[in-house]
Design a protein around this motif. Structure first.
Motif, PDB file in Angstrom:
ATOM      1  N   CYS A  91       7.941   0.273   3.492  1.00 16.69           N
ATOM      2  CA  CYS A  91       6.621   0.282   2.857  1.00 16.69           C
ATOM      3  C   CYS A  91       6.645  -0.164   1.405  1.00 16.69           C
ATOM      4  O   CYS A  91       5.605  -0.522   0.853  1.00 16.69           O
ATOM      5  CB  CYS A  91       6.005   1.681   2.928  1.00 16.69           C
ATOM      6  SG  CYS A  91       6.906   2.958   2.015  1.00 16.69           S
ATOM      7  N   GLN A  92       7.831  -0.174   0.762  1.00 21.58           N
ATOM      8  CA  GLN A  92       7.858  -0.384  -0.683  1.00 21.58           C
ATOM      9  C   GLN A  92       8.884  -1.420  -1.127  1.00 21.58           C
ATOM     10  O   GLN A  92       9.324  -1.392  -2.281  1.00 21.58           O
ATOM     11  CB  GLN A  92       8.167   0.941  -1.390  1.00 21.58           C
ATOM     12  CG  GLN A  92       9.564   1.486  -1.057  1.00 21.58           C
ATOM     13  CD  GLN A  92       9.939   2.722  -1.841  1.00 21.58           C
ATOM     14  OE1 GLN A  92       9.132   3.638  -1.991  1.00 21.58           O
ATOM     15  NE2 GLN A  92      11.160   2.761  -2.356  1.00 21.58           N
ATOM     16  N   ALA A  93       9.249  -2.354  -0.260  1.00 20.70           N
ATOM     17  CA  ALA A  93      10.226  -3.359  -0.672  1.00 20.70           C
ATOM     18  C   ALA A  93       9.725  -4.097  -1.901  1.00 20.70           C
ATOM     19  O   ALA A  93       8.608  -4.617  -1.915  1.00 20.70           O
ATOM     20  CB  ALA A  93      10.492  -4.343   0.467  1.00 20.70           C
ATOM     21  N   VAL A  94      10.550  -4.132  -2.939  1.00 19.44           N
ATOM     22  CA  VAL A  94      10.165  -4.818  -4.169  1.00 19.44           C
ATOM     23  C   VAL A  94      10.821  -6.184  -4.277  1.00 19.44           C
ATOM     24  O   VAL A  94      10.429  -7.000  -5.094  1.00 19.44           O
ATOM     25  CB  VAL A  94      10.526  -3.975  -5.417  1.00 19.44           C
ATOM     26  CG1 VAL A  94       9.685  -2.713  -5.462  1.00 19.44           C
ATOM     27  CG2 VAL A  94      12.011  -3.642  -5.446  1.00 19.44           C
ATOM     28  N   SER A  95      11.862  -6.433  -3.463  1.00 16.91           N
ATOM     29  CA  SER A  95      12.634  -7.673  -3.405  1.00 16.91           C
ATOM     30  C   SER A  95      13.755  -7.646  -4.435  1.00 16.91           C
ATOM     31  O   SER A  95      13.687  -6.940  -5.444  1.00 16.91           O
ATOM     32  CB  SER A  95      11.771  -8.918  -3.628  1.00 16.91           C
ATOM     33  OG  SER A  95      11.583  -9.171  -5.014  1.00 16.91           O
ATOM     34  N   LEU A  96      14.780  -8.448  -4.170  1.00 16.91           N
ATOM     35  CA  LEU A  96      15.911  -8.506  -5.106  1.00 16.91           C
ATOM     36  C   LEU A  96      15.509  -9.128  -6.433  1.00 16.91           C
ATOM     37  O   LEU A  96      16.230  -9.007  -7.430  1.00 16.91           O
ATOM     38  CB  LEU A  96      17.085  -9.266  -4.482  1.00 16.91           C
ATOM     39  CG  LEU A  96      16.874 -10.717  -4.041  1.00 16.91           C
ATOM     40  CD1 LEU A  96      17.074 -11.698  -5.182  1.00 16.91           C
ATOM     41  CD2 LEU A  96      17.840 -11.066  -2.923  1.00 16.91           C
ATOM     42  N   LEU A  97      14.346  -9.799  -6.493  1.00 16.51           N
ATOM     43  CA  LEU A  97      13.870 -10.351  -7.757  1.00 16.51           C
ATOM     44  C   LEU A  97      13.549  -9.234  -8.751  1.00 16.51           C
ATOM     45  O   LEU A  97      13.630  -9.427  -9.952  1.00 16.51           O
ATOM     46  CB  LEU A  97      12.613 -11.199  -7.534  1.00 16.51           C
ATOM     47  CG  LEU A  97      12.699 -12.300  -6.477  1.00 16.51           C
ATOM     48  CD1 LEU A  97      11.380 -13.043  -6.410  1.00 16.51           C
ATOM     49  CD2 LEU A  97      13.833 -13.257  -6.787  1.00 16.51           C
ATOM     50  N   ALA A  98      13.169  -8.079  -8.225  1.00 12.98           N
ATOM     51  CA  ALA A  98      12.805  -6.959  -9.088  1.00 12.98           C
ATOM     52  C   ALA A  98      13.987  -6.068  -9.397  1.00 12.98           C
ATOM     53  O   ALA A  98      14.033  -5.398 -10.415  1.00 12.98           O
ATOM     54  CB  ALA A  98      11.705  -6.130  -8.425  1.00 12.98           C
ATOM     55  N   GLY A  99      14.983  -6.057  -8.504  1.00 13.54           N
ATOM     56  CA  GLY A  99      16.058  -5.085  -8.661  1.00 13.54           C
ATOM     57  C   GLY A  99      15.555  -3.684  -8.348  1.00 13.54           C
ATOM     58  O   GLY A  99      14.380  -3.464  -8.035  1.00 13.54           O
ATOM     59  N   GLN A 100      16.433  -2.726  -8.395  1.00 18.66           N
ATOM     60  CA  GLN A 100      16.111  -1.308  -8.211  1.00 18.66           C
ATOM     61  C   GLN A 100      15.629  -0.958  -6.813  1.00 18.66           C
ATOM     62  O   GLN A 100      15.103   0.140  -6.603  1.00 18.66           O
ATOM     63  CB  GLN A 100      15.062  -0.835  -9.227  1.00 18.66           C
ATOM     64  CG  GLN A 100      15.539  -0.880 -10.673  1.00 18.66           C
ATOM     65  CD  GLN A 100      14.630  -0.105 -11.590  1.00 18.66           C
ATOM     66  OE1 GLN A 100      14.448   1.088 -11.438  1.00 18.66           O
ATOM     67  NE2 GLN A 100      14.043  -0.787 -12.561  1.00 18.66           N
ATOM     68  N   GLY A 101      15.801  -1.833  -5.825  1.00 14.83           N
ATOM     69  CA  GLY A 101      15.361  -1.494  -4.479  1.00 14.83           C
ATOM     70  C   GLY A 101      16.061  -0.262  -3.940  1.00 14.83           C
ATOM     71  O   GLY A 101      15.423   0.629  -3.367  1.00 14.83           O
ATOM     72  N   ALA A 102      17.384  -0.183  -4.131  1.00 15.52           N
ATOM     73  CA  ALA A 102      18.136   0.986  -3.666  1.00 15.52           C
ATOM     74  C   ALA A 102      17.760   2.229  -4.462  1.00 15.52           C
ATOM     75  O   ALA A 102      17.631   3.328  -3.908  1.00 15.52           O
ATOM     76  CB  ALA A 102      19.632   0.716  -3.779  1.00 15.52           C
ATOM     77  N   SER A 103      17.576   2.052  -5.760  1.00 15.69           N
ATOM     78  CA  SER A 103      17.183   3.179  -6.608  1.00 15.69           C
ATOM     79  C   SER A 103      15.825   3.733  -6.189  1.00 15.69           C
ATOM     80  O   SER A 103      15.637   4.947  -6.053  1.00 15.69           O
ATOM     81  CB  SER A 103      17.143   2.730  -8.071  1.00 15.69           C
ATOM     82  OG  SER A 103      16.638   3.748  -8.910  1.00 15.69           O
ATOM     83  N   LEU A 104      14.879   2.830  -5.944  1.00 17.20           N
ATOM     84  CA  LEU A 104      13.554   3.282  -5.528  1.00 17.20           C
ATOM     85  C   LEU A 104      13.581   3.897  -4.140  1.00 17.20           C
ATOM     86  O   LEU A 104      12.797   4.803  -3.841  1.00 17.20           O
ATOM     87  CB  LEU A 104      12.580   2.100  -5.565  1.00 17.20           C
ATOM     88  CG  LEU A 104      12.272   1.524  -6.951  1.00 17.20           C
ATOM     89  CD1 LEU A 104      11.428   0.263  -6.821  1.00 17.20           C
ATOM     90  CD2 LEU A 104      11.573   2.544  -7.831  1.00 17.20           C
ATOM     91  N   ALA A 105      14.484   3.428  -3.270  1.00 14.83           N
ATOM     92  CA  ALA A 105      14.593   4.004  -1.928  1.00 14.83           C
ATOM     93  C   ALA A 105      15.007   5.466  -1.997  1.00 14.83           C
ATOM     94  O   ALA A 105      14.429   6.329  -1.330  1.00 14.83           O
ATOM     95  CB  ALA A 105      15.584   3.200  -1.095  1.00 14.83           C
ATOM     96  N   ILE A 106      16.041   5.761  -2.804  1.00 19.23           N
ATOM     97  CA  ILE A 106      16.507   7.140  -2.926  1.00 19.23           C
ATOM     98  C   ILE A 106      15.460   8.008  -3.622  1.00 19.23           C
ATOM     99  O   ILE A 106      15.156   9.127  -3.186  1.00 19.23           O
ATOM    100  CB  ILE A 106      17.838   7.191  -3.687  1.00 19.23           C
ATOM    101  CG1 ILE A 106      18.940   6.536  -2.858  1.00 19.23           C
ATOM    102  CG2 ILE A 106      18.222   8.631  -4.030  1.00 19.23           C
ATOM    103  CD1 ILE A 106      20.299   6.518  -3.537  1.00 19.23           C
ATOM    104  N   ALA A 107      14.888   7.492  -4.697  1.00 18.36           N
ATOM    105  CA  ALA A 107      13.911   8.284  -5.441  1.00 18.36           C
ATOM    106  C   ALA A 107      12.656   8.535  -4.619  1.00 18.36           C
ATOM    107  O   ALA A 107      12.087   9.641  -4.640  1.00 18.36           O
ATOM    108  CB  ALA A 107      13.562   7.578  -6.747  1.00 18.36           C
ATOM    109  N   GLY A 108      12.184   7.526  -3.870  1.00 22.99           N
ATOM    110  CA  GLY A 108      11.017   7.727  -3.019  1.00 22.99           C
ATOM    111  C   GLY A 108      11.265   8.788  -1.956  1.00 22.99           C
ATOM    112  O   GLY A 108      10.392   9.612  -1.666  1.00 22.99           O
ATOM    113  N   ALA A 109      12.475   8.755  -1.365  1.00 17.74           N
ATOM    114  CA  ALA A 109      12.837   9.782  -0.380  1.00 17.74           C
ATOM    115  C   ALA A 109      12.850  11.166  -1.026  1.00 17.74           C
ATOM    116  O   ALA A 109      12.409  12.157  -0.427  1.00 17.74           O
ATOM    117  CB  ALA A 109      14.196   9.450   0.226  1.00 17.74           C
TER     118      ALA A 109
END
Length: 428
Positions: free
Chosen positions: A288-306
């Motif tokens: 639901c929240q993929a930001v793309s590798l252009l933005a970075g922090q995808g893994a960080s946002l995945a853990i924080a969102g969980a």
């Protein structure tokens, strides 16, 4: 309460740990792939996910698995550095709260910290979903079924749960005009030349990055402009065609490129939905929240969102109230990062020689004394709000800094049973 989580990636594993350890829920994690993912690329891990990993007690394990990258260097066809960025300055702008870690190692750390009581099944996924006011029944691809109070789709940008509960992928996935790939290969000479640098080609329209891994292998990361979101039939042949004219170590990387079946290859995209939940079904992470590798922090946002979702489930009067609170708090954070990615997309892989020269100039200015904060903000974005403004975290969290130590080689302790169920190492 019982949760079924589809997807044993970063978001799914982080949420499984929180739901079981902090809330005492019964949790089953389903993963349609036959085994844990080993392909992927190096990520810079910081921001709200770093805070969440610390609050969950996982941060020391991540430090063990991290790499001490000294700098990112953009090199020409002869390997000469045209621009660079020192990671020490980037880290200082983040108060030292930065790790460089392989995506697969981040998943390993989360998986190894799961309790034995969390069911983790590979090679099976959802085939149909029946919802009611009281829960969800999930029919699985192996013919069995599970009942849950809550079904979580943590199965990535090509989410099956999202397709079953919300509608087909084209409605929600926004292609950003790039394809990306990642693989590893053996080359001792290239490994020695790279050392502790993350080297990228200083090129127009396409870019390949190379870095050395502790097992003696070299990892390659590639991104290039592509108008069609669909991947090519033969991804290895497509990579060799797209990057074949580049110099430096790229020809050696392409020579070591594995078959298409062993490559990570996908479009660069974002996911945008009008709502992240429907009844007792909710999405987390890239679903639901993929930001793309252009933005970075995808893994960080995945853990924080969980983490935020689990916190809402712990403190709300009903599941429905928790899901609404999760989206109300977390959607603005994701939306800001997605907007940032779309604004800066053209600088990620310059489309013209002029854009390439401007990127070199920006990186050289960022390397001047006294620009740590400005450069860090440009690369990482403003680190607000902090996780403690969105969820309850321990009083001691938020003070640890990355040690930057080189990790030891950590071997998985899980074993696959005959049924495909994985036995996690108990959390200590």
């Amino acid at each position: 309460m019982r949760a079924v989580i589809c997807g044993a990636g970063i978001a799914g594993l982080a949420l499984a740990g929180r739901l079981h350890n902090a809330l005492g829920w019964e949790v089953v994690v389903l993963e349609k792939a036959p085994r844990p993912r080993t392909e992927g690329y190096m990520i810079d891990f910081f921001g709200p996910g770093y805070d969440a990993a610390e609050a969950m007690g996982v941060l020391p394990w991540l430090e063990e698995l991290s790499y001490p990258i000294s700098r990112a260097a953009f090199v020409d066809d002869q390997g000469r550095c045209r621009a660079r960025l020192g990671y020490d300055r980037f880290a200082r702008s983040l108060d030292g709260r930065l790790l460089s870690i392989m995506r697969s190692d981040l998943e390993l750390a989360l998986r190894e910290r799961l309790s034995f009581a969390v069911g983790l099944r590979f090679g099976v996924g959802p085939a149909r979903i029946d919802t009611s006011a009281y829960g969800v029944r999930v029919m699985l691809t192996d013919g069995s079924s599970l009942h849950a109070d809550l079904l979580i789709g943590a199965d990535g940008i090509h989410s099956t749960v999202r397709a079953l509960a919300f509608g087909e992928e084209p409605q929600y996935v926004r292609h950003l005009g790039y394809h990306t790939a990642a693989f590893t290969f053996d080359d001792p000479e290239a490994h020695a030349e790279l050392g502790d640098r993350f080297c990228l080609t200083d090129t127009v329209g396409r870019q390949m990055g190379l870095y050395a891994l502790r097992d003696g292998k070299v990892a390659a990361f590639a991104v290039h402009r592509a108008s069609d979101p669909r991947p090519p039939h033969d991804t290895r042949a497509a990579l060799r065609h797209e990057y074949g004219s580049l110099g430096w170590l790229v020809p050696r990387a392409l020579a070591g490129c594995p078959p298409s079946s062993q490559l990570y290859y996908d479009q660069v995209a974002q996911t945008v939905l009008p709502s992240w939940s429907r009844g007792r079904v909710v999405l987390v992470g890239d679903a639901c929240q993929a930001v793309s590798l252009l933005a970075g922090q995808g893994a960080s946002l995945a853990i924080a969102g969980a983490y935020v979702l689990a916190d809402q489930l712990a403190g709300s009067r009903s599941i429905e109230e928790a899901l609404a609170g999760y989206e109300r708090l977390w959607r603005p954070v994701v939306a800001r990062r997605q907007r940032s990615a779309r604004r800066t997309a053209r600088w990620f892989v310059p489309a013209t020689p002029r854009q390439l020269r401007l990127r070199r100039l920006a990186l050289r200015l960022a390397d001047l004394p006294g620009t740590d904060h400005v450069a860090g903000t440009a690369l990482a974005g403003r680190q607000r709000p902090r996780l403690r403004q969105l969820a309850a975290v321990p009083a001691w969290a938020g003070t640890a800094k990355s040690t930057g130590t080189r990790s030891r080689q950590v071997k998985p302790t899980r074993h696959a049973g005959s049924s495909g169920e994985q036995t996690p190492q108990a959390e200590s």
